[in-house]
Design an enzyme around this catalytic site. Structure first.
Site, PDB file in Angstrom:
ATOM      1  N   THR A  38       0.809  -1.220   0.000  1.00  0.00           N
ATOM      2  CA  THR A  38       0.000   0.000   0.000  1.00  0.00           C
ATOM      3  C   THR A  38       0.842   1.270   0.000  1.00  0.00           C
ATOM      4  O   THR A  38       2.025   1.255   0.328  1.00  0.00           O
ATOM      5  CB  THR A  38      -0.934   0.020   1.219  1.00  0.00           C
ATOM      6  N   ASP A  39       0.173   2.362  -0.329  1.00  0.00           N
ATOM      7  CA  ASP A  39       0.806   3.676  -0.255  1.00  0.00           C
ATOM      8  C   ASP A  39       0.499   4.289   1.115  1.00  0.00           C
ATOM      9  O   ASP A  39      -0.051   3.619   1.992  1.00  0.00           O
ATOM     10  CB  ASP A  39       0.343   4.572  -1.411  1.00  0.00           C
ATOM     11  N   MET A  40       0.793   5.541   1.292  1.00  0.00           N
ATOM     12  CA  MET A  40       0.605   6.190   2.592  1.00  0.00           C
ATOM     13  C   MET A  40      -0.864   6.270   3.008  1.00  0.00           C
ATOM     14  O   MET A  40      -1.178   6.389   4.184  1.00  0.00           O
ATOM     15  CB  MET A  40       1.228   7.589   2.577  1.00  0.00           C
ATOM     16  N   ALA A  41      -1.777   6.179   2.054  1.00  0.00           N
ATOM     17  CA  ALA A  41      -3.204   6.242   2.358  1.00  0.00           C
ATOM     18  C   ALA A  41      -3.787   4.858   2.659  1.00  0.00           C
ATOM     19  O   ALA A  41      -4.979   4.739   2.907  1.00  0.00           O
ATOM     20  CB  ALA A  41      -3.953   6.879   1.192  1.00  0.00           C
ATOM     21  N   ILE A  73      -3.890   2.431   0.470  1.00  0.00           N
ATOM     22  CA  ILE A  73      -4.473   1.937  -0.788  1.00  0.00           C
ATOM     23  C   ILE A  73      -3.383   1.209  -1.568  1.00  0.00           C
ATOM     24  O   ILE A  73      -2.233   1.644  -1.594  1.00  0.00           O
ATOM     25  CB  ILE A  73      -5.036   3.116  -1.609  1.00  0.00           C
TER      26      ILE A  73
END
Length: 130
Positions: free
Chosen positions: A15-18, A20
């Site tokens: 995932t990314d920082m969000a 997602i």
């Protein structure tokens, strides 16, 4: 040929920082699913390389990102054969969460010699994916 389903769990590293799933990881998921599908068909890619000097290579990918997957989601990658010609195999792949399509791709795979030259799909491969 019936669809092949492959289970994937989204890990934090995907995932990314969000939280997602990072877009490129969908390509990893569908690659793993294609590898499992080929193995389940009884095609030994290592033997194909060592015995015949032939490997699979992705020639083209057309992808649509429809909905985000998130950390800890249980996903299913569904692979279906769309077309088989003498030199290529076209597959439709979807990444689903509880039946909802999140990602869709059409992938064209070809065979290459170890020196990178295109060759026809081996007859044994064509028979198994039909």
């Amino acid at each position: 040929m019936s669809p092949h389903d492959f289970a994937v769990r989204v890990y934090y590293e995907d995932t990314d920082m969000a939280g997602i799933v990072y877009y490129a990881n969908y390509l990893r998921y569908i690659e793993r699913a294609r590898s499992a599908w080929v193995r389940d068909l009884g095609i030994d890619q290592n033997a194909m390389r060592e015995r015949d000097g032939i490997v699979f290579a992705v020639r083209r990918v057309e992808a649509d990102y429809l909905m985000p997957a998130k950390f800890d989601d249980a996903l299913t990658v569904r692979t279906v054969t769309r077309a088989i010609t003498g030199a290529r195999l076209v597959m439709a792949q979807e990444v689903l969460r509880e039946g909802e399509v999140l990602f869709r791709a059409e992938v064209t795979v070809v065979c290459l010699t170890l020196s990178g030259h295109p060759v026809r799909l081996p007859d044994a491969v064509r028979r198994r994916v039909h």
